[in-house]
Design a protein around this motif. Structure first.
Motif, mmCIF file in Angstrom:
data_model
loop_
_atom_site.group_PDB
_atom_site.id
_atom_site.type_symbol
_atom_site.label_atom_id
_atom_site.label_comp_id
_atom_site.label_asym_id
_atom_site.label_seq_id
_atom_site.Cartn_x
_atom_site.Cartn_y
_atom_site.Cartn_z
ATOM 1 N N GLY B 40 -0.460 33.436 33.542
ATOM 2 C CA GLY B 40 0.424 33.875 34.680
ATOM 3 C C GLY B 40 0.319 35.278 35.355
ATOM 4 O O GLY B 40 1.241 35.949 34.074
ATOM 5 N N PRO B 41 -0.156 35.922 36.299
ATOM 6 C CA PRO B 41 0.628 37.245 36.431
ATOM 7 C C PRO B 41 1.865 37.262 36.622
ATOM 8 O O PRO B 41 2.611 36.156 36.435
ATOM 9 C CB PRO B 41 -0.166 37.774 37.490
ATOM 10 N N SER B 42 2.223 38.579 36.625
ATOM 11 C CA SER B 42 3.879 39.321 36.727
ATOM 12 C C SER B 42 4.685 38.905 37.805
ATOM 13 O O SER B 42 3.625 38.562 38.878
ATOM 14 C CB SER B 42 4.375 40.136 36.945
ATOM 15 N N SER B 44 4.315 35.310 38.206
ATOM 16 C CA SER B 44 4.417 33.757 39.032
ATOM 17 C C SER B 44 5.001 32.770 38.644
ATOM 18 O O SER B 44 4.933 31.848 39.163
ATOM 19 C CB SER B 44 2.406 33.507 38.522
ATOM 20 N N LYS B 46 5.979 32.052 36.001
ATOM 21 C CA LYS B 46 5.811 31.306 34.684
ATOM 22 C C LYS B 46 7.412 32.527 33.628
ATOM 23 O O LYS B 46 8.248 31.237 32.678
ATOM 24 C CB LYS B 46 4.419 32.166 33.792
ATOM 25 N N HIS B 201 0.142 37.007 27.989
ATOM 26 C CA HIS B 201 -0.254 37.753 28.567
ATOM 27 C C HIS B 201 -1.999 38.054 28.266
ATOM 28 O O HIS B 201 -2.901 38.542 29.041
ATOM 29 C CB HIS B 201 -0.609 39.344 29.316
ATOM 30 N N THR B 214 -2.391 27.824 33.360
ATOM 31 C CA THR B 214 -2.268 28.853 33.965
ATOM 32 C C THR B 214 -1.135 28.442 35.381
ATOM 33 O O THR B 214 -1.358 27.908 36.397
ATOM 34 C CB THR B 214 -3.766 29.244 35.278
ATOM 35 N N ALA B 216 0.714 30.675 38.922
ATOM 36 C CA ALA B 216 0.398 31.267 39.727
ATOM 37 C C ALA B 216 1.514 31.164 41.389
ATOM 38 O O ALA B 216 0.745 29.774 41.515
ATOM 39 C CB ALA B 216 -0.835 31.927 40.031
ATOM 40 N N ASP B 217 1.772 32.207 42.472
ATOM 41 C CA ASP B 217 2.594 31.597 42.956
ATOM 42 C C ASP B 217 4.003 30.526 42.429
ATOM 43 O O ASP B 217 3.875 29.366 43.555
ATOM 44 C CB ASP B 217 1.597 31.827 43.886
ATOM 45 N N GLN B 221 -2.486 25.845 38.773
ATOM 46 C CA GLN B 221 -3.009 26.180 39.137
ATOM 47 C C GLN B 221 -4.314 24.771 38.803
ATOM 48 O O GLN B 221 -4.400 24.853 37.304
ATOM 49 C CB GLN B 221 -4.145 27.332 39.076
#
Lengths: 388, 221
Positions: B40-42, B44, B46, B201, B214, B216-217, B221
């Motif tokens: 997941g993006p930074s 997010s 995780k 990543h 995954t 996110a926010d 997901q």
């Protein structure tokens, strides 16, 4: 428990930052040495004074209050104890010994040496109450004199020596034991003669002062009060001192002086405490990440606390031990300078200031190290781990 | 057997400008022996999830069970014991303790747990398994290469024989060759029954995992 690993951490951290650790230790050394050597000096002073003051705690000394009395035909200065005052004193003192004393100074000659000496005149039966003989015997007749230890040494007087006091020739019949400085009489550098000899030689009826020897030391206040009530009812006729109170006052004063100087030493220990606080804060701040790591892999809060407290203790203990050595040397040097003697340095009551100083040093380090250690222990491990 | 289970877990951080929801009602179960990659993006969530699973953090809402224990009921000391005995951490920065030698780094969690030094030779054995030679074990961590340091860190993570290994970007500071070696080591450990949860990543690295999650926010997901 195995505290070994946490102590090892502390040891290595101190060693890694040896320069700043050394500076903090120097602070503690100075603080401990200041406190301990000041305490040692103060105690040695008290000891040396109490030794040179003879242990006359049981005497009351009475002087005339002085003042001018106006008679019908003459004006006299009443600086002496009259026979009538003496009677009052005897009455007020109950069964305690009352020793009236004549006192002056006069020229003496021994062979070709001459000088000035203190002269005391005492009744023959009172001599043994106040004085102790080194050799010879106490006075029995008016023709003899007793010599104090110091004057005997100075003029090389022995039993049988001849002394010229004023215009009179006297034979020394006894040498006194050394008595030290006193608040009643100081016979060490004096000649003692009989009251009869004194009053005829110096044409003096009234006494210079009176000593009351109290049989039971607990009666001293009571006797003092009795004399005061009897004689100082309207006006102050006599001044009454008790030697115990004088001695206590002097020792109190010295005690206060040494407390004061020790407190000044304490200030340097406070400064040292601040520097330990400072370097421990630095140590914690530098190692935030490390604290995060060890917390995350299973080190408990109190173990982190311990680790940093060990650091402070190591610094404090080092400082205290080196400080103890220095305080001994400093105490030795100061006593050499102030008292020209170090005999009181080895008294337990003097040496005890070294462990006192050490305890103060270690406690100061612990107290200063506590907040940084507590802060380290209570860091949030997640934030500490993220810290760069 | 479920080794980790999240039931409706939320993590909310109060901030001066309002609340930040790092994890929002996440439910997840992880079986023993699993190998999971979390991607997941930074920002997010995780890392928050990893901290939870590593019992460094506790949920604001919901239940989290690690090895059958409800972590919400544990004190700080009990959480610390849980990390020490059940979880091995492997970090991107290796995070070895600079004051200790290589061998002492590996031994440290052992001493924390058993209150004695390792006399049975477990540390040496682990270092040997990680391909580190005897003469390296007396060096300080900063005298080692990145790949060597990460292998020391893995040895340290394994010393108390934990059920779970948590890896936060384990290859992030390594070149691809040593990264591959480290991933082979982890795969090997998973083969021996360790549950591995890894944040990464890198999709290539994530391929080592049996399962990829995954996030996110703050939500899966």
């Amino acid at each position: 428990m195995n505290p070994g690993i946490f102590f090892e951490f502390a040891k290595r951290s101190v060693r890694l930052h040896w320069l700043r650790s050394l500076l903090a230790v120097i602070g503690i050394v100075i603080g401990v040495a200041a406190i301990a050597s000041m305490g040692m000096l103060g105690n040695s002073l008290v000891l040396s004074i109490s030794e040179s003051l003879s242990d006359v705690g049981d005497a009351i000394v009475i002087y005339s209050h002085g003042g001018i009395s106006q008679g019908p035909s003459s004006t006299t200065v009443n600086d002496k104890i009259t026979q009538r005052m003496l009677k009052d004193i005897i009455r007020a003192s109950g069964s305690n010994d009352v020793i009236p004393i004549y006192n002056t100074a006069d020229q003496i000659e021994v062979g070709s040496d001459d000088g000035i000496a203190t002269v005391y005149g005492l009744e023959t039966q009172d001599l043994s109450l106040l004085l102790d003989l080194e050799e010879g015997q106490f006075l029995k007749s008016s023709a003899g004199a007793l010599a104090g230890s110091r004057i005997a040494e100075e003029y090389d007087l022995k039993v049988g020596s001849r002394v010229k006091l004023g215009d009179e020739n006297l034979r020394i019949v006894g040498i006194l034991e050394e008595r030290g400085m006193g608040f009643d009489i100081n016979p060490d550098s004096a000649l003692i003669v009989t009251d009869k000899f004194f009053s005829s030689t110096y044409d003096q009826e009234d006494y210079n002062f009176v000593i009351v020897k109290v049989r039971d030391i607990n009666d001293i206040e009571y006797v003092k009060d009795a004399i005061n009530t009897k004689m100082n009812r309207k006006d102050d006729v006599v001044d009454v001192f008790d030697t115990k109170a004088i001695l206590e006052t002097i020792l109190d004063t010295f005690g206060q002086i040494s407390t004061f100087t020790t407190a000044i030493g304490g200030i340097s220990l406070v400064v040292a405490g601040v520097s330990i606080f400072n370097i421990q804060m630095m140590s914690v701040t530098e190692r935030i990440k490390e604290i995060g790591i060890i917390r995350s892999i299973g080190t408990k809060k109190n173990e982190v606390l311990k680790m940093f407290l060990y650091e402070a203790i190591i610094l404090g203990l080092f400082g205290a031990i080196v400080g103890a050595l220095f305080s001994f040397l400093a105490g030795y040097a100061v006593l050499m300078v102030m008292l020209n003697s170090t005999e009181f340095l080895f008294e337990p009551s003097t040496l005890v200031y070294i462990p006192y100083g050490m305890i103060f040093g270690v406690v100061t380090s612990l107290v200063s190290g506590f907040y940084p250690a507590w802060k380290a222990a209570n860091l949030n491990p997640i934030e500490a781990l993220r810290y760069e | 057997m479920q080794i980790i289970s999240l039931e409706g877990v939320s993590k909310i951080y109060p901030m001066p400008f309002g609340e930040v929801v790092a994890l929002n009602n996440v439910s997840l179960t992880i079986e023993e022996g699993d190998f999971i990659a979390i991607m997941g993006p930074s920002g997010s969530g995780k890392s928050t999830l990893l901290n939870m699973v590593g019992s460094l953090d506790v949920p604001t809402e919901g239940k989290l069970y690690i090895n059958g224990v409800d972590v919400g009921t544990l004190s700080d000391d009990e959480l610390t014991d849980l990390r020490r005995d059940t979880i091995g951490f492997i970090f991107q920065q290796f995070n070895l303790i600079p004051l200790l030698t290589v061998r002492e780094n590996v031994e440290y969690p052992y001493i924390l747990k058993y209150r004695k030094r390792d006399t049975a030779g477990r540390c040496d054995e682990l270092l040997k398994c990680m391909g580190l030679t005897e003469n390296l074990s007396h060096h300080k961590p900063n005298e080692l290469s990145g790949g060597q340091q990460q292998r020391v860190a893995i040895a340290r993570a394994l010393v108390n024989d934990p059920k779970i290994l948590l890896c936060d970007e384990p290859t992030g500071n390594l070149d691809s060759k040593t990264g591959t070696q480290v991933m082979e080591l982890l795969k090997n450990l998973n083969g021996k029954g360790k549950t591995i949860i890894m944040v990464t990543h890198d999709t290539q690295i994530a391929e080592y995992a049996k399962r990829t999650i995954t996030i996110a926010d703050g939500e899966i997901q």
